[in-house]
Design a protein around this motif. Structure first.
Motif, PDB file in Angstrom:
ATOM      1  N   LEU A 172      19.995  -1.386 -15.126  1.00 55.56           N
ATOM      2  CA  LEU A 172      19.285  -0.833 -15.914  1.00 55.56           C
ATOM      3  C   LEU A 172      18.280  -0.478 -15.781  1.00 55.56           C
ATOM      4  N   ASN A 173      17.538  -1.741 -14.822  1.00 54.69           N
ATOM      5  CA  ASN A 173      16.458  -1.215 -14.472  1.00 54.69           C
ATOM      6  C   ASN A 173      15.535  -0.098 -13.945  1.00 54.69           C
ATOM      7  N   TYR A 174      16.285   0.084 -13.173  1.00 50.97           N
ATOM      8  CA  TYR A 174      16.040   1.689 -12.674  1.00 50.97           C
ATOM      9  C   TYR A 174      15.875   2.498 -13.758  1.00 50.97           C
ATOM     10  N   LEU A 175      16.379   2.434 -14.591  1.00 47.87           N
ATOM     11  CA  LEU A 175      16.132   3.536 -15.950  1.00 47.87           C
ATOM     12  C   LEU A 175      15.016   2.994 -16.675  1.00 47.87           C
ATOM     13  N   LEU A 176      14.826   1.279 -16.816  1.00 50.28           N
ATOM     14  CA  LEU A 176      13.725  -0.249 -17.535  1.00 50.28           C
ATOM     15  C   LEU A 176      12.838   0.341 -16.910  1.00 50.28           C
ATOM     16  N   VAL A 177      12.776  -0.066 -15.049  1.00 52.25           N
ATOM     17  CA  VAL A 177      11.214  -0.048 -14.748  1.00 52.25           C
ATOM     18  C   VAL A 177      10.365   1.280 -14.745  1.00 52.25           C
ATOM     19  N   TRP A 178      11.149   1.741 -13.773  1.00 52.29           N
ATOM     20  CA  TRP A 178      10.497   3.310 -13.637  1.00 52.29           C
ATOM     21  C   TRP A 178      10.926   4.092 -14.944  1.00 52.29           C
ATOM     22  N   GLY A 179      10.950   3.717 -16.099  1.00 53.58           N
ATOM     23  CA  GLY A 179      10.941   4.369 -17.516  1.00 53.58           C
ATOM     24  C   GLY A 179      10.085   3.202 -18.150  1.00 53.58           C
ATOM     25  N   VAL A 180       9.341   2.337 -17.918  1.00 53.31           N
ATOM     26  CA  VAL A 180       8.296   1.858 -17.902  1.00 53.31           C
ATOM     27  C   VAL A 180       6.759   2.589 -17.426  1.00 53.31           C
ATOM     28  N   VAL A 181       6.970   2.862 -16.350  1.00 54.17           N
ATOM     29  CA  VAL A 181       5.942   4.168 -16.236  1.00 54.17           C
ATOM     30  C   VAL A 181       5.693   5.342 -16.115  1.00 54.17           C
ATOM     31  N   TYR A 182       6.555   5.882 -16.228  1.00 50.62           N
ATOM     32  CA  TYR A 182       7.468   7.443 -16.659  1.00 50.62           C
ATOM     33  C   TYR A 182       7.006   6.572 -18.491  1.00 50.62           C
ATOM     34  N   GLN A 183       7.381   6.393 -19.154  1.00 48.64           N
ATOM     35  CA  GLN A 183       6.853   6.546 -20.842  1.00 48.64           C
ATOM     36  C   GLN A 183       4.854   5.797 -21.464  1.00 48.64           C
ATOM     37  N   LEU A 184       4.700   5.314 -20.454  1.00 42.41           N
ATOM     38  CA  LEU A 184       3.399   5.637 -19.759  1.00 42.41           C
ATOM     39  C   LEU A 184       2.415   6.453 -19.568  1.00 42.41           C
ATOM     40  N   SER A 202       3.710  -2.240 -10.767  1.00 37.79           N
ATOM     41  CA  SER A 202       4.006  -0.485 -10.716  1.00 37.79           C
ATOM     42  C   SER A 202       2.746  -1.183 -11.939  1.00 37.79           C
ATOM     43  N   LEU A 203       2.595  -2.343 -12.729  1.00 34.92           N
ATOM     44  CA  LEU A 203       2.078  -2.070 -13.985  1.00 34.92           C
ATOM     45  C   LEU A 203       0.577  -2.236 -13.719  1.00 34.92           C
ATOM     46  N   ALA A 204       0.557  -2.609 -12.194  1.00 30.08           N
ATOM     47  CA  ALA A 204      -1.038  -3.056 -12.011  1.00 30.08           C
ATOM     48  C   ALA A 204      -1.125  -1.314 -11.318  1.00 30.08           C
ATOM     49  N   GLN A 205      -0.801  -0.978 -10.334  1.00 27.14           N
ATOM     50  CA  GLN A 205      -0.744   0.232  -9.487  1.00 27.14           C
ATOM     51  C   GLN A 205      -1.238   1.325 -10.716  1.00 27.14           C
ATOM     52  N   VAL A 206      -0.340   1.783 -12.296  1.00 25.00           N
ATOM     53  CA  VAL A 206      -0.965   2.546 -12.951  1.00 25.00           C
ATOM     54  C   VAL A 206      -2.263   1.684 -13.536  1.00 25.00           C
ATOM     55  N   GLY A 219       0.779  -1.320   0.339  1.00 25.93           N
ATOM     56  CA  GLY A 219      -0.272   0.354   0.156  1.00 25.93           C
ATOM     57  C   GLY A 219       0.559   1.239  -0.006  1.00 25.93           C
ATOM     58  N   PHE A 220       2.332   1.245   0.297  1.00 22.02           N
ATOM     59  CA  PHE A 220       2.755   2.605   0.699  1.00 22.02           C
ATOM     60  C   PHE A 220       3.795   2.495  -0.305  1.00 22.02           C
ATOM     61  N   GLN A 221       4.558   1.426  -1.100  1.00 18.94           N
ATOM     62  CA  GLN A 221       5.537   1.643  -2.017  1.00 18.94           C
ATOM     63  C   GLN A 221       4.460   2.363  -3.316  1.00 18.94           C
ATOM     64  N   ILE A 222       3.962   3.752  -3.533  1.00 13.57           N
ATOM     65  CA  ILE A 222       3.380   4.656  -4.294  1.00 13.57           C
ATOM     66  C   ILE A 222       4.173   5.193  -4.928  1.00 13.57           C
ATOM     67  N   MET A 223       5.769   5.241  -5.849  1.00 16.97           N
ATOM     68  CA  MET A 223       5.776   5.285  -6.475  1.00 16.97           C
ATOM     69  C   MET A 223       5.468   5.478  -7.814  1.00 16.97           C
ATOM     70  N   PRO A 224       5.485   4.565  -8.209  1.00 14.83           N
ATOM     71  CA  PRO A 224       4.656   4.269  -9.797  1.00 14.83           C
ATOM     72  C   PRO A 224       3.976   5.735 -10.076  1.00 14.83           C
ATOM     73  N   LEU A 225       3.349   6.057  -8.815  1.00 20.81           N
ATOM     74  CA  LEU A 225       2.669   7.653  -9.531  1.00 20.81           C
ATOM     75  C   LEU A 225       3.024   8.426  -9.510  1.00 20.81           C
ATOM     76  N   PHE A 253      15.120   8.844  -5.808  1.00 20.67           N
ATOM     77  CA  PHE A 253      14.136   9.209  -6.707  1.00 20.67           C
ATOM     78  C   PHE A 253      14.908   9.966  -7.846  1.00 20.67           C
ATOM     79  N   LEU A 254      15.908  11.659  -6.970  1.00 14.65           N
ATOM     80  CA  LEU A 254      16.273  11.903  -7.608  1.00 14.65           C
ATOM     81  C   LEU A 254      16.332  11.794  -8.981  1.00 14.65           C
ATOM     82  N   PRO A 255      17.670  10.922  -8.964  1.00 13.06           N
ATOM     83  CA  PRO A 255      19.092  11.580 -10.405  1.00 13.06           C
ATOM     84  C   PRO A 255      17.532   9.870 -10.857  1.00 13.06           C
TER      85      PRO A 255
END
Length: 514
Positions: free
Chosen positions: A193-205, A274-278, A54-60, A135-137
């Motif tokens: 690389l997954n720092y950019l790939l996983v969070w990048g998927v959500v950003y791209q969505l 992250s996909l589920a949350q989106v 419930g508290f891992q909300i960074m995908p939003l 989160f910042l970098p």
């Protein structure tokens, strides 16, 4: 395009849960000799790892950030802005308040070190004050990549996040294939690389969402709604399989001693969640938008949005203040850690921290106003190119390196002052700011090319980048529309600026035609 208040709500809701989550899992213990420690709740009381769902909300955050960036970059590009100018302006908005926060914390670390404060205590405090920095970098790098990501988005639409997701899944499974002792530096580097790939998927969505591929202002076409359902169901089922029979833990934040983490680096399970949350966020959007029509709700969202950067940076300071006031003095009641009585005391703990944080944020208002004034004077011009652009990229790169160090080690690793990261952050921010007068390239940014100019904000929340509509001034008392004025020649009989006309059909329209 009118302003989408739901995007502002997602950011406000996310920052609220981040603050509450960090406070909830922070528990202090005063030992008989007066030493204060902070046992790790998720490791000490294992069932609490389920709370991270419930508290891992960074995908939003990344979803809303992508949505905002899509509109901002499209307007900047149509107005003739450069990638370096756009990225530099956004980086300055984030890095100025971050640099002030880091400078004050580092000053305190230096003073405490000189006074002989216990090194272990200093390291713990330094880690607590930097725990949110990861989160910042990542966000700065995704912002720097936005011009490229948006070009890919315009050409291939939803195929871009789909391809990134497939690669991210493969990287995640590669990292999970062996135990921690058998993973070499090469595997760890690939995993990063997954720092950019996983969070990048959500950003791209978020880019896809803004351009209508995943629904718009509560009027989602059946295909868009079907995609949201697929994200929610597919992501949820995928997470259950990866956590149940799969090798991944259920907790969605880093826990000391774990052989496999879902966040360091982001795992295949984090991608699925992250996909589920989106998907859920897209499905409930029409209902929440109706709630946001109420004036009081909109006002609350604006208040949280206006202070989002201050809340994000400073929310662990109240923990130190309360620790000094109640734990160092022995005034705080201390039932057994994790017991029923301990959980009952979480309520007053959160309330006291909330009151202290309100005081901290109010005390910071003069600093925020000063930073807003400084930002207007030092931000890069919108059209920077050539050698000046390379200085933007260099300053950003050094800043990202320094922030990455602080995110992984804290402000006082080993109880020592981090000289080189402190120097790096200083040089990076100065390089971004000092050498670029606002009107150096003849563009002062007042055309709203980045969707946020003149807002008087330094919170980095991109609230004025939402959709660039006239309602953007709601984000602050001095805000102004991010809509760029028509410039250049127009196509005959259309009255459409030539730069804008080049954008052609939206990705949603192209996707429909396919």
């Amino acid at each position: 395009m009118s302003r989408d208040r739901y995007v502002d709500f997602l950011r406000a809701w996310a920052i609220l849960l981040v603050v509450l989550g960090h406070w909830l899992i922070t528990g202090l213990v005063r030992h008989p000799d007066g030493e204060i420690t902070a046992p790790e709740l998720l490791a000490t009381v294992p069932w609490t790892q389920w709370l991270t769902l419930g508290f891992q909300i960074m995908p939003l955050f990344f979803l809303a950030g992508g949505h905002a960036a899509a509109g901002s970059w499209a307007r900047a590009r149509a107005a003739g802005g450069s990638a370096a100018g756009w990225v530099g302006q956004r980086a300055v908005r984030l890095l100025l308040p971050t640099a002030v926060y880091s400078g004050l914390v580092l000053l305190a670390v230096g003073v405490c070190s000189a006074l002989g404060v216990d090194r272990a205590t200093l390291a713990l405090v330094g880690w607590a004050m930097a725990m949110q920095f990861w989160f910042l970098p990542v966000y700065l790098l995704l912002s720097a990549l936005t011009p490229v990501l948006y070009s890919l988005h315009e050409r291939w639409g939803l195929r871009v996040p789909a391809g990134m997701g497939v690669v991210g899944l493969g990287v995640g499974m590669l990292v999970a294939a062996g135990d921690a002792s058998s993973r070499g530096s090469a595997v760890e580097a690939i995993g990063a690389l997954n720092y950019l790939l996983v969070w990048g998927v959500v950003y791209q969505l978020g880019l896809c969402w803004r351009d209508g591929l995943l629904g718009g202002d509560g009027k989602a076409a059946p295909p868009a709604r079907g995609r949201a359902v697929a994200l929610a169901v597919g992501g949820g089922v995928g997470f259950a399989l990866l956590v149940g029979p799969g090798p991944f833990p259920v907790n969605l934040i880093l826990v000391t001693g774990e052989e496999l983490s879902n966040t360091n680096p982001p795992s295949a399970a984090m991608l699925a969640w992250s996909l589920a949350q989106v998907g859920v966020a897209l499905l409930i959007a029409p209902v929440v938008r109706r709630v946001l029509e109420r004036a009081r709700v909109r006002r609350a969202v604006r208040v949280l949005g206006a202070g989002s950067m201050a809340l994000y940076l400073w929310h662990m300071l109240p923990v130190l203040i309360v620790a000094a006031a109640f734990y160092l003095t022995g005034l705080a009641p201390e039932p057994r850690y994790g017991s029923t009585g301990w959980w009952a005391l979480r309520v007053p703990w959160l309330l006291v921290l909330g009151v202290v944080l309100v005081g901290v944020v109010r005390a910071l208002r003069p600093v925020e106003r000063a930073l807003a004034s400084v930002e207007v004077r030092v931000r890069p011009g919108a059209g920077i190119r050539g050698a000046a652009a390379w200085r933007i990229w260099a300053g950003l790169g050094v800043s990202v390196w320094a922030l990455t160090y602080f995110a992984g080690h804290g402000f006082a690793y080993g109880g020592e002052f981090p000289v080189w990261p402190a120097v790096g952050l200083t040089l990076g921010v100065v390089t971004l700011c000092a050498a670029f007068p606002r009107r150096a390239d003849g563009a002062d940014g007042a055309d709203g090319s980045d969707g946020s100019e003149g807002s008087g904000r330094s919170d980095g929340s991109d609230a004025d980048d939402n959709d660039g509509g006239a309602a953007a001034q709601e984000s602050g008392p001095t805000g102004r529309s991010g809509q760029a004025p028509p410039t250049g020649r127009t196509r005959r009989g259309r009255g459409v600026p030539e730069g804008t006309a080049r954008l052609g059909r939206s990705p949603a329209e192209r996707e429909t035609r396919r």
